[in-house]
Scaffold this motif. Structure first.
Motif, PDB file in Angstrom:
ATOM      1  N   ARG A 138      42.777  37.960  43.943  1.00  0.00           N
ATOM      2  CA  ARG A 138      43.515  38.354  42.674  1.00  0.00           C
ATOM      3  C   ARG A 138      42.848  37.093  41.548  1.00  0.00           C
ATOM      4  O   ARG A 138      42.417  36.103  42.115  1.00  0.00           O
ATOM      5  CB  ARG A 138      44.864  38.661  42.711  1.00  0.00           C
ATOM      6  N   GLU A 139      43.365  37.487  40.507  1.00  0.00           N
ATOM      7  CA  GLU A 139      43.237  36.434  39.276  1.00  0.00           C
ATOM      8  C   GLU A 139      44.470  36.375  38.563  1.00  0.00           C
ATOM      9  O   GLU A 139      45.218  37.215  38.467  1.00  0.00           O
ATOM     10  CB  GLU A 139      41.886  36.720  38.563  1.00  0.00           C
ATOM     11  N   ASN A 140      44.500  35.133  37.983  1.00  0.00           N
ATOM     12  CA  ASN A 140      45.626  34.782  37.245  1.00  0.00           C
ATOM     13  C   ASN A 140      44.926  34.232  35.780  1.00  0.00           C
ATOM     14  O   ASN A 140      44.608  33.009  35.705  1.00  0.00           O
ATOM     15  CB  ASN A 140      46.383  33.759  37.862  1.00  0.00           C
ATOM     16  N   LYS A 141      45.126  34.899  34.845  1.00  0.00           N
ATOM     17  CA  LYS A 141      44.710  34.482  33.600  1.00  0.00           C
ATOM     18  C   LYS A 141      43.315  34.086  33.634  1.00  0.00           C
ATOM     19  O   LYS A 141      42.788  33.126  33.006  1.00  0.00           O
ATOM     20  CB  LYS A 141      45.449  33.356  33.067  1.00  0.00           C
ATOM     21  N   GLY A 142      42.485  35.188  34.336  1.00  0.00           N
ATOM     22  CA  GLY A 142      40.879  34.715  34.616  1.00  0.00           C
ATOM     23  C   GLY A 142      40.656  33.921  35.659  1.00  0.00           C
ATOM     24  O   GLY A 142      39.384  33.476  35.888  1.00  0.00           O
ATOM     25  N   LEU A 143      41.464  33.193  36.317  1.00  0.00           N
ATOM     26  CA  LEU A 143      41.120  32.205  37.185  1.00  0.00           C
ATOM     27  C   LEU A 143      41.244  32.714  38.788  1.00  0.00           C
ATOM     28  O   LEU A 143      42.527  33.224  38.924  1.00  0.00           O
ATOM     29  CB  LEU A 143      42.093  30.828  37.130  1.00  0.00           C
ATOM     30  N   PRO A 144      40.499  32.365  39.379  1.00  0.00           N
ATOM     31  CA  PRO A 144      40.614  33.050  40.920  1.00  0.00           C
ATOM     32  C   PRO A 144      41.917  32.547  41.566  1.00  0.00           C
ATOM     33  O   PRO A 144      42.203  31.385  41.426  1.00  0.00           O
ATOM     34  CB  PRO A 144      39.436  32.886  41.649  1.00  0.00           C
ATOM     35  N   LEU A 145      42.311  33.513  42.529  1.00  0.00           N
ATOM     36  CA  LEU A 145      43.646  33.137  43.483  1.00  0.00           C
ATOM     37  C   LEU A 145      42.761  33.329  44.876  1.00  0.00           C
ATOM     38  O   LEU A 145      42.731  34.367  44.945  1.00  0.00           O
ATOM     39  CB  LEU A 145      44.672  33.609  43.035  1.00  0.00           C
ATOM     40  N   SER A 166      43.966  32.617  47.826  1.00  0.00           N
ATOM     41  CA  SER A 166      44.613  32.884  49.246  1.00  0.00           C
ATOM     42  C   SER A 166      46.229  32.758  48.585  1.00  0.00           C
ATOM     43  O   SER A 166      46.489  32.493  47.545  1.00  0.00           O
ATOM     44  CB  SER A 166      44.637  31.370  50.086  1.00  0.00           C
ATOM     45  N   ARG A 167      47.077  33.346  49.630  1.00  0.00           N
ATOM     46  CA  ARG A 167      48.506  33.325  49.198  1.00  0.00           C
ATOM     47  C   ARG A 167      49.155  31.821  48.786  1.00  0.00           C
ATOM     48  O   ARG A 167      50.043  31.446  48.071  1.00  0.00           O
ATOM     49  CB  ARG A 167      49.244  33.973  50.100  1.00  0.00           C
ATOM     50  N   LEU A 168      48.356  30.699  49.585  1.00  0.00           N
ATOM     51  CA  LEU A 168      48.792  29.407  49.422  1.00  0.00           C
ATOM     52  C   LEU A 168      48.267  29.190  48.063  1.00  0.00           C
ATOM     53  O   LEU A 168      49.125  28.334  47.288  1.00  0.00           O
ATOM     54  CB  LEU A 168      48.149  28.573  50.422  1.00  0.00           C
ATOM     55  N   ASN A 169      47.255  29.365  47.562  1.00  0.00           N
ATOM     56  CA  ASN A 169      46.509  29.189  46.182  1.00  0.00           C
ATOM     57  C   ASN A 169      47.568  29.831  45.148  1.00  0.00           C
ATOM     58  O   ASN A 169      47.679  29.301  44.207  1.00  0.00           O
ATOM     59  CB  ASN A 169      45.158  29.773  46.180  1.00  0.00           C
ATOM     60  N   LYS A 170      48.123  31.176  45.369  1.00  0.00           N
ATOM     61  CA  LYS A 170      48.969  31.861  44.375  1.00  0.00           C
ATOM     62  C   LYS A 170      50.148  30.896  44.445  1.00  0.00           C
ATOM     63  O   LYS A 170      50.849  30.452  43.186  1.00  0.00           O
ATOM     64  CB  LYS A 170      49.314  33.019  45.168  1.00  0.00           C
ATOM     65  N   TRP A 171      50.981  30.462  45.604  1.00  0.00           N
ATOM     66  CA  TRP A 171      51.878  29.852  45.418  1.00  0.00           C
ATOM     67  C   TRP A 171      51.832  28.335  44.749  1.00  0.00           C
ATOM     68  O   TRP A 171      52.862  28.070  43.875  1.00  0.00           O
ATOM     69  CB  TRP A 171      52.516  29.371  47.232  1.00  0.00           C
ATOM     70  N   ALA A 172      50.831  27.489  44.883  1.00  0.00           N
ATOM     71  CA  ALA A 172      50.638  26.466  44.290  1.00  0.00           C
ATOM     72  C   ALA A 172      50.274  26.757  42.792  1.00  0.00           C
ATOM     73  O   ALA A 172      50.877  25.848  42.195  1.00  0.00           O
ATOM     74  CB  ALA A 172      49.366  25.519  45.107  1.00  0.00           C
ATOM     75  N   THR A 173      49.697  27.774  42.280  1.00  0.00           N
ATOM     76  CA  THR A 173      49.489  27.951  40.955  1.00  0.00           C
ATOM     77  C   THR A 173      50.915  28.199  40.341  1.00  0.00           C
ATOM     78  O   THR A 173      50.973  27.660  39.313  1.00  0.00           O
ATOM     79  CB  THR A 173      48.521  29.089  40.761  1.00  0.00           C
ATOM     80  N   TYR A 174      51.611  28.956  40.911  1.00  0.00           N
ATOM     81  CA  TYR A 174      52.866  29.428  40.089  1.00  0.00           C
ATOM     82  C   TYR A 174      53.878  28.275  40.335  1.00  0.00           C
ATOM     83  O   TYR A 174      54.873  28.316  39.469  1.00  0.00           O
ATOM     84  CB  TYR A 174      53.455  30.751  40.648  1.00  0.00           C
ATOM     85  N   SER A 175      53.859  27.537  41.315  1.00  0.00           N
ATOM     86  CA  SER A 175      54.604  26.213  41.294  1.00  0.00           C
ATOM     87  C   SER A 175      54.562  25.537  40.263  1.00  0.00           C
ATOM     88  O   SER A 175      55.399  24.875  39.782  1.00  0.00           O
ATOM     89  CB  SER A 175      54.650  25.724  42.845  1.00  0.00           C
TER      90      SER A 175
END
Length: 323
Positions: A289-296, A298-307
């Motif tokens: 998935r992507e967040n604001k055009g930036l790739p995520l 892994s689930r850890l990557n998601k967690w770190a991004t939103y944290s």
């Protein structure tokens, strides 16, 4: 449009199976190991009973039971299997994080990896022909063998896999029976190879057509996941050791550490327990998935991004979206 989007999302799972050379190498090693096992089995263990009614069962078991065992071992050794199981823990999540389409697609990749060893076993069993000859010799119609004495039934034909058991007057037919059965067995084996090769080719083509990522980004994604897994496991091992050391010290008043462990304790000071909520957030099935055009990645990557954004509500929403 909705159907196309669904297909695109589902084939993201398929890309996980093909995007890494390491996977292909691992599958190759599995195939080679299976070939060695199958050869050893035929040399040391295979013994056709040469008895009507038993040959068929024994021949099928010799092909099917090891294939089933290899399949189950392959399923159990696949990390994605346990990711899928962790998503479906009835008591805690009730599969609320996993849609039917995503579960089906992930199950397809698990089975795709799991069938490598079983298919290899079946193919080489058929190419060698011993099990097939054992299973089907009694079903040969004696009337199709030129000059074969009349009045011979299944009991006699069942003895042909064991050359020494064939009556003397029928020994001259043994080579023809063996040649016919091995021809059929090897033909089925090569057809199976052709079908599986075509299937893999088509899946590779579809993966390239439907993948949302280019080749370079897929290669980067593969390297990221490999590095994240290595670093996560290494760090988890140190964290668990330090946390255990603190608990042991609180009980005994001291802890016996080796030199390396003392250095780690001095460097990191302490290790606090991690709440189960965070463990659940970084564990389980994942779709790119992507967040604001930036790739995520892994689930850890998601967690770190939103944290880092301190956006817990968005994190929970994103963590629950898998399709």
């Amino acid at each position: 449009m909705a159907a196309a989007a669904l297909v695109t999302e589902n084939f993201k799972f398929v890309s996980l199976f093909f995007k890494s050379k390491d996977v292909m190498i691992f599958n190759g090693l599995i195939a080679l190991g299976t070939v060695a096992s199958q050869t050893a089995y035929n040399v040391f263990a295979f013994e056709c009973p040469c008895s009507s009614g038993r040959n068929y069962l024994y021949g099928l078991a010799a092909i099917g039971v090891p294939a089933l065992a290899f399949f189950l071992v392959g399923i159990m050794m696949n990390k994605s299997t346990w990711d899928l199981v962790s998503e479906c823990r009835t008591r805690l999540r009730r599969c609320r994080k996993l849609s039917g389409a995503s579960a089906f697609a992930l199950l397809g990749t698990i089975i795709g990896r799991g069938v490598v060893a079983p298919i290899t076993w079946v193919v080489f069993s058929l190419l060698q022909g011993q099990a097939y000859m054992c299973a089907l010799s009694e079903f040969i119609d004696p009337g199709t063998l030129e000059g074969f004495p009349s009045g011979q039934g299944l009991m006699v034909m069942a003895k042909f896999p064991c050359q020494d058991s064939v009556p003397t007057e029928l020994q001259r037919f043994w080579a023809e029976v063996e040649r016919r059965l091995k021809y059929e067995s090897q033909l089925i084996g090569w057809l199976l190879v052709a079908v599986m090769s075509l299937t893999v080719f088509l899946m590779l083509c579809m993966k390239r057509c439907f993948s949302p990522l280019g080749y370079q980004q897929e290669n980067y994604w593969s390297q990221y996941r490999s590095n994240e897994k290595t670093l996560f496991q290494r760090t988890a091992a140190v964290h668990a050791r330090l946390l255990a050391a603190e608990n042991v010290k609180s009980f005994f008043g001291f802890v016996a550490l080796e030199t390396e462990e003392k250095e780690q304790l001095a460097e990191h000071q302490s290790a606090g327990p991690i709440c189960s909520t965070n463990w659940n957030r970084v564990t389980g099935v994942y779709l790119y998935r992507e967040n604001k055009g930036l790739p995520l990645y892994s689930r850890l990557n998601k967690w770190a991004t939103y944290s880092l954004e301190n956006n817990m509500e968005a994190m929970e929403k994103e963590m629950d979206m898998l399709s």
